[in-house]
Design a protein around this motif. Sequence first.
Motif, PDB file in Angstrom:
ATOM      1  N   LEU A   1      88.254  94.144  48.277  1.00 27.63           N
ATOM      2  CA  LEU A   1      87.584  93.058  47.549  1.00 27.63           C
ATOM      3  C   LEU A   1      86.353  93.602  46.833  1.00 27.63           C
ATOM      4  O   LEU A   1      85.503  94.254  47.448  1.00 27.63           O
ATOM      5  CB  LEU A   1      87.189  91.958  48.532  1.00 27.63           C
TER       6      LEU A   1
ATOM      7  N   CYS B   1      81.392  90.688  56.976  1.00 27.45           N
ATOM      8  CA  CYS B   1      82.151  91.910  56.679  1.00 27.45           C
ATOM      9  C   CYS B   1      81.213  93.098  56.474  1.00 27.45           C
ATOM     10  O   CYS B   1      80.022  92.929  56.207  1.00 27.45           O
ATOM     11  CB  CYS B   1      82.991  91.724  55.418  1.00 27.45           C
TER      12      CYS B   1
ATOM     13  N   LYS C   1      88.143  93.249  56.673  1.00 25.75           N
ATOM     14  CA  LYS C   1      86.740  92.904  56.922  1.00 25.75           C
ATOM     15  C   LYS C   1      85.775  93.891  56.260  1.00 25.75           C
ATOM     16  O   LYS C   1      84.837  94.381  56.876  1.00 25.75           O
ATOM     17  CB  LYS C   1      86.464  92.792  58.420  1.00 25.75           C
ATOM     18  N   GLN C   2      86.044  94.192  54.999  1.00 27.19           N
ATOM     19  CA  GLN C   2      85.078  94.950  54.217  1.00 27.19           C
ATOM     20  C   GLN C   2      85.108  94.449  52.772  1.00 27.19           C
ATOM     21  O   GLN C   2      86.128  93.985  52.283  1.00 27.19           O
ATOM     22  CB  GLN C   2      85.337  96.457  54.270  1.00 27.19           C
ATOM     23  N   VAL C   3      83.965  94.528  52.118  1.00 25.79           N
ATOM     24  CA  VAL C   3      83.826  94.071  50.741  1.00 25.79           C
ATOM     25  C   VAL C   3      82.966  95.074  49.977  1.00 25.79           C
ATOM     26  O   VAL C   3      82.010  95.630  50.534  1.00 25.79           O
ATOM     27  CB  VAL C   3      83.206  92.650  50.696  1.00 25.79           C
TER      28      VAL C   3
ATOM     29  N   LEU D   1      87.525  83.922  49.526  1.00 29.96           N
ATOM     30  CA  LEU D   1      86.876  85.181  49.906  1.00 29.96           C
ATOM     31  C   LEU D   1      87.065  85.473  51.387  1.00 29.96           C
ATOM     32  O   LEU D   1      87.395  86.597  51.775  1.00 29.96           O
ATOM     33  CB  LEU D   1      85.387  85.123  49.571  1.00 29.96           C
ATOM     34  N   ARG D   2      86.841  84.460  52.211  1.00 27.86           N
ATOM     35  CA  ARG D   2      86.982  84.645  53.662  1.00 27.86           C
ATOM     36  C   ARG D   2      88.423  84.984  54.029  1.00 27.86           C
ATOM     37  O   ARG D   2      88.669  85.878  54.861  1.00 27.86           O
ATOM     38  CB  ARG D   2      86.524  83.387  54.392  1.00 27.86           C
TER      39      ARG D   2
ATOM     40  N   HIS E   1      90.748  86.349  52.069  1.00 27.48           N
ATOM     41  CA  HIS E   1      91.147  87.658  51.543  1.00 27.48           C
ATOM     42  C   HIS E   1      90.541  88.794  52.367  1.00 27.48           C
ATOM     43  O   HIS E   1      91.217  89.806  52.626  1.00 27.48           O
ATOM     44  CB  HIS E   1      90.701  87.775  50.087  1.00 27.48           C
ATOM     45  N   SER E   2      89.282  88.652  52.759  1.00 23.99           N
ATOM     46  CA  SER E   2      88.602  89.734  53.470  1.00 23.99           C
ATOM     47  C   SER E   2      89.191  89.973  54.863  1.00 23.99           C
ATOM     48  O   SER E   2      89.000  91.053  55.429  1.00 23.99           O
ATOM     49  CB  SER E   2      87.106  89.425  53.591  1.00 23.99           C
ATOM     50  N   GLN E   3      89.911  88.992  55.397  1.00 24.17           N
ATOM     51  CA  GLN E   3      90.481  89.141  56.735  1.00 24.17           C
ATOM     52  C   GLN E   3      91.852  89.815  56.712  1.00 24.17           C
ATOM     53  O   GLN E   3      92.345  90.260  57.756  1.00 24.17           O
ATOM     54  CB  GLN E   3      90.612  87.764  57.409  1.00 24.17           C
TER      55      GLN E   3
END
Length: 378
Positions: A240, A266, A164-166, A228-229, A231-233
């Motif tokens: 990312l 995120c 949960k970070q980008v 994107l959603r 991958h970020s989880q």
Amino acid sequence: MNSSEGKLKSSSSELDLDRPNIEDYLPSGSSIQEPHGKLRLRDLLDISPALTEAAGAIVDDSFTRCFKSNPSEPWNWNVYLFPLWCCGVVFRYLILFPMRALILTIGWIIFLSCFIPVHFLLKGNDNLRKKMERALVELICSFFVASWTGVVKYHGPRPSMRPKQVFVANHTSMIDFIILEQMTAFAVIMQKHPGWVGLLQSTILESVGCIWFNRSEAKDREIVTRKLREHSQGADNNPLLIFPEGTCVNNQYSVMFKKGAFELGCTVCPIAIKYNKIFVDAFWNSRKQSFTMHLLQLMTSWAVVCDVWYLEPQNLRPGETPIEFAERIRDIISVRAGLKKVPWDGYLKYSRPSPKHRERKQQSFAESVLRGVELEEK
């Protein structure tokens, strides 16, 4: 009152920098003289058709300046500097370039001799395979940076793998990704490219979880948003990396950020990249230059010098919209990298008038103004 007047004067001087100099578009030897007497209404009426044309064609503005390479001032203009410049050209092209090409070739040999066995022989052990592929991608990116004699100074803590970070950064060239990737194996969101770059995207860079899209395909946007959603989880996925401007800008300006990266729920980690143009302009104008020629330009320069700042992570504030969040992140990056913010969508770059058409309009407008001034003087 004095402080407010000072601010007004400074802001007006900043605006003057963006105003076009009409004498740049006049024939050589021509100049505009101040008319004798006061300006009359008929003076404006005489050139009103030209003003209408100029308004439609856009003489110059802050948008086109975002995507212009500013050539360095020539310094080899006298007898004793010109021989030094010639020696520098010979040294860069006949000594530095072959050495750098050799370094890059050795890097590719080492990389491929390790990557191919790892990719195909360790399919049963995904964790080890991904870890080694990440290290190898960082290695080949380091060879690329070495082939430019890259002098990169990193500021702040190195990014880590967290769910949960980008990470978001300003975008000047595709080498932004290479410079960041040599320190951390990011999974980047990038336009799908043709040729050998596209081959690398679909083979090597797929191994670190990169996501590709095509601007012209509306369906791709929906697929990318979903990826994107997802991958970020993932806790084990590579960090990312997104370039929210969506296009390369000349490292002097900052265009609007797309909101997609800011509505994922995120933590957003800003990255500011600033290039020093003392040796080479790192801006890549994909409309005028292929990426291969861009790399050759970098490899025949003295060095690529830049600073990278990993800035404080930011979260969406209560009551803040994704668009406001994107603008706040853009403010942070622009201040740190010394970029000038402009209210333009970078995608307009792909639909603006051709330079030849604009230059014809500029020349026509300048000549009509010159004729009006000459008639007034007579």
